[in-house]
Design a protein around this motif. Sequence first.
Motif, PDB file in Angstrom:
ATOM      1  N   PRO A 174      -9.272 -46.090-106.332  1.00 10.56           N
ATOM      2  CA  PRO A 174      -8.979 -44.772-106.885  1.00 10.56           C
ATOM      3  C   PRO A 174      -7.496 -44.420-106.783  1.00 10.56           C
ATOM      4  CG  PRO A 174     -10.017 -44.575-104.748  1.00 10.56           C
ATOM      5  CD  PRO A 174     -10.069 -46.031-105.097  1.00 10.56           C
ATOM      6  N   ALA A 175      -7.042 -43.583-107.693  1.00 10.34           N
ATOM      7  CA  ALA A 175      -5.645 -43.130-107.697  1.00 10.34           C
ATOM      8  C   ALA A 175      -5.446 -42.106-106.583  1.00 10.34           C
ATOM      9  CB  ALA A 175      -5.302 -42.522-109.049  1.00 10.34           C
ATOM     10  N   VAL A 176      -4.430 -42.343-105.749  1.00  8.33           N
ATOM     11  CA  VAL A 176      -4.197 -41.512-104.560  1.00  8.33           C
ATOM     12  C   VAL A 176      -2.787 -40.934-104.594  1.00  8.33           C
ATOM     13  CG1 VAL A 176      -4.048 -41.491-102.036  1.00  8.33           C
ATOM     14  CG2 VAL A 176      -5.812 -42.865-103.175  1.00  8.33           C
ATOM     15  N   TYR A 177      -2.695 -39.657-104.263  1.00  5.09           N
ATOM     16  CA  TYR A 177      -1.394 -38.993-104.127  1.00  5.09           C
ATOM     17  C   TYR A 177      -1.276 -38.479-102.698  1.00  5.09           C
ATOM     18  CZ  TYR A 177       2.314 -35.487-104.736  1.00  5.09           C
ATOM     19  OH  TYR A 177       3.470 -34.748-104.629  1.00  5.09           O
ATOM     20  N   ARG A 209      -4.859 -46.768-104.826  1.00  4.68           N
ATOM     21  CA  ARG A 209      -3.679 -47.104-105.634  1.00  4.68           C
ATOM     22  C   ARG A 209      -2.750 -45.901-105.616  1.00  4.68           C
ATOM     23  NH1 ARG A 209      -2.303 -45.602-110.598  1.00  4.68           N
ATOM     24  NH2 ARG A 209      -4.403 -44.839-111.102  1.00  4.68           N
ATOM     25  N   SER A 210      -1.580 -46.070-105.044  1.00  3.71           N
ATOM     26  CA  SER A 210      -0.626 -44.964-104.959  1.00  3.71           C
ATOM     27  C   SER A 210      -0.080 -44.621-106.337  1.00  3.71           C
ATOM     28  CB  SER A 210       0.530 -45.321-104.020  1.00  3.71           C
ATOM     29  OG  SER A 210       1.525 -44.322-104.061  1.00  3.71           O
ATOM     30  N   VAL A 211      -0.240 -43.379-106.760  1.00  4.11           N
ATOM     31  CA  VAL A 211       0.259 -42.971-108.080  1.00  4.11           C
ATOM     32  C   VAL A 211       1.777 -42.897-108.100  1.00  4.11           C
ATOM     33  CG1 VAL A 211      -1.844 -41.730-108.700  1.00  4.11           C
ATOM     34  CG2 VAL A 211       0.011 -40.501-107.530  1.00  4.11           C
ATOM     35  N   PRO A 218      -4.133 -37.727-109.823  1.00  9.29           N
ATOM     36  CA  PRO A 218      -4.807 -38.508-108.779  1.00  9.29           C
ATOM     37  C   PRO A 218      -6.265 -38.102-108.598  1.00  9.29           C
ATOM     38  CG  PRO A 218      -3.431 -36.815-107.812  1.00  9.29           C
ATOM     39  CD  PRO A 218      -3.121 -36.815-109.277  1.00  9.29           C
ATOM     40  N   ALA A 219      -7.074 -39.053-108.189  1.00  5.61           N
ATOM     41  CA  ALA A 219      -8.475 -38.771-107.876  1.00  5.61           C
ATOM     42  C   ALA A 219      -8.627 -38.209-106.468  1.00  5.61           C
ATOM     43  CB  ALA A 219      -9.304 -40.038-108.031  1.00  5.61           C
ATOM     44  N   TYR A 220      -7.628 -38.519-105.614  1.00  6.57           N
ATOM     45  CA  TYR A 220      -7.619 -38.023-104.238  1.00  6.57           C
ATOM     46  C   TYR A 220      -6.214 -37.547-103.895  1.00  6.57           C
ATOM     47  CZ  TYR A 220     -12.110 -40.396-103.439  1.00  6.57           C
ATOM     48  OH  TYR A 220     -13.420 -40.798-103.505  1.00  6.57           O
ATOM     49  N   ILE A 221      -6.147 -36.458-103.129  1.00  9.93           N
ATOM     50  CA  ILE A 221      -4.869 -35.962-102.615  1.00  9.93           C
ATOM     51  C   ILE A 221      -4.993 -35.826-101.097  1.00  9.93           C
ATOM     52  CG2 ILE A 221      -3.303 -33.973-102.475  1.00  9.93           C
ATOM     53  CD1 ILE A 221      -3.896 -33.425-105.425  1.00  9.93           C
ATOM     54  N   PHE A 222      -3.974 -36.323-100.385  1.00  6.07           N
ATOM     55  CA  PHE A 222      -3.913 -36.184 -98.930  1.00  6.07           C
ATOM     56  C   PHE A 222      -2.662 -35.378 -98.580  1.00  6.07           C
ATOM     57  CE2 PHE A 222      -6.506 -39.882 -99.651  1.00  6.07           C
ATOM     58  CZ  PHE A 222      -7.489 -39.812 -98.674  1.00  6.07           C
ATOM     59  N   ILE A 223      -2.819 -34.429 -97.663  1.00  9.77           N
ATOM     60  CA  ILE A 223      -1.718 -33.555 -97.247  1.00  9.77           C
ATOM     61  C   ILE A 223      -1.437 -33.773 -95.768  1.00  9.77           C
ATOM     62  CG2 ILE A 223      -0.938 -31.157 -97.042  1.00  9.77           C
ATOM     63  CD1 ILE A 223      -3.000 -30.460 -99.234  1.00  9.77           C
ATOM     64  N   LEU A 225       4.119 -45.617 -97.128  1.00  7.74           N
ATOM     65  CA  LEU A 225       2.873 -44.960 -97.526  1.00  7.74           C
ATOM     66  C   LEU A 225       2.220 -45.667 -98.712  1.00  7.74           C
ATOM     67  CD1 LEU A 225       1.326 -42.439 -96.454  1.00  7.74           C
ATOM     68  CD2 LEU A 225       3.574 -42.801 -95.478  1.00  7.74           C
ATOM     69  N   THR A 226       3.029 -46.310 -99.548  1.00  3.58           N
ATOM     70  CA  THR A 226       2.461 -47.102-100.650  1.00  3.58           C
ATOM     71  C   THR A 226       1.578 -48.207-100.099  1.00  3.58           C
ATOM     72  OG1 THR A 226       4.321 -46.637-102.136  1.00  3.58           O
ATOM     73  CG2 THR A 226       3.018 -48.599-102.602  1.00  3.58           C
ATOM     74  N   GLU A 227       2.036 -48.883 -99.050  1.00  8.19           N
ATOM     75  CA  GLU A 227       1.250 -49.958 -98.441  1.00  8.19           C
ATOM     76  C   GLU A 227       0.045 -49.402 -97.686  1.00  8.19           C
ATOM     77  OE1 GLU A 227       1.726 -53.789 -95.412  1.00  8.19           O
ATOM     78  OE2 GLU A 227       3.495 -52.615 -95.971  1.00  8.19           O
TER      79      GLU A 227
END
Length: 353
Positions: A193-196, A222-224, A246-251, A212-214
């Motif tokens: 999934p696309a992740v931001y 998959r890092s957007v 993105p399908a997921y966002i992390f803060i 953070l990409t790794e």
Amino acid sequence: MAVRRISLILAACLLSLAAAGCADSRGETRTIENIKGQSITVPVEAKRVAAVYGPSYETLVLLGAEDRIVACSDVQVDNFPWAQRIFKRLNSLPKLENVHTAVNIEAMLSYKPDLVLGFPRPNESNKLDKLKIANVPGAVTPNLESTLKQLEVYAAALGGDAPERAREFEDYFRSKLKRIKEVTDKLAASERPAVYYSAIDLLSTYGKYSDLTEVISAAGGRSVTGDFEAGNHSQITFEQLVQYNPAYIFIDHGGINDLDTAEKIRQNTYIDGRYGLIEAVANKRVYLTPSGVFYWDMGLQKILLVMEMAKILHPDRFADLDMNAELREFYSKFYHYELTAEEAGKILNRENP
């Protein structure tokens, strides 16, 4: 004859001292290398350490050197109530104010450190070099391996049993990473999934020069922003975020520098109708990264971030991954604090003690 013998003994002692390290205003010193291969002069035995850079305090705890800290920074205390509970000396140490803007060198030197673990800011490091104060700047790590290499640099600067403690952590880190990647490396591109990942606010993020990409890739995402020509805490526009979709966002870094907390940032994304255009917001997949004693995206807990993210992105594949147990193991091994299951649950839910 006796005089000559004494002279020979003194000469031998001087040669021995020279072999151990040269002598200047800092006393006996030795040379180590930073992660770029550049030489840094440090004391043979650092007894008074200023933990200025954010992640340096938890690193010193892991390396068995908390008792050597003579000053820390405001960010290490003010934003982390769990650090105040878990680190035994944090609340009693003098703290340097406004370190994210600039470190007050004169105030720091009043605590007489013989080693400073500072920010990756050349102007401050150069000042300390001119004053012959040993200092090891932090580093913006572009990959997970360099995160471990930076730990080795800190350990080398401290000496003693610190390098062995660093190796123990590296073994743990690589073992946990291998466990996750044995699953995620087999994922097809369509299963990622696309992740931001956001930093101090929703439009602050991490580009291709950040590890953070790794982290996202290892966790099965998959890092957007994986192709974004930037490093840590880089700004994008609202339009870019919508385009990334993105399908997921992390803060993570919410609350720093008196900005909105992570909880407030997430709340705003759900209240502000504009963000409803983004898949992660529409599907209520905006997650708060736990922090505990420090931000998970910067310090030693980064391996916990990999595991936590993998659990969120692929719950079926990591059904046997118990993050509460993983967190308790980590804090016991490296911070020498026995979290209860309730305490671990609060950290994972980003709750205060």
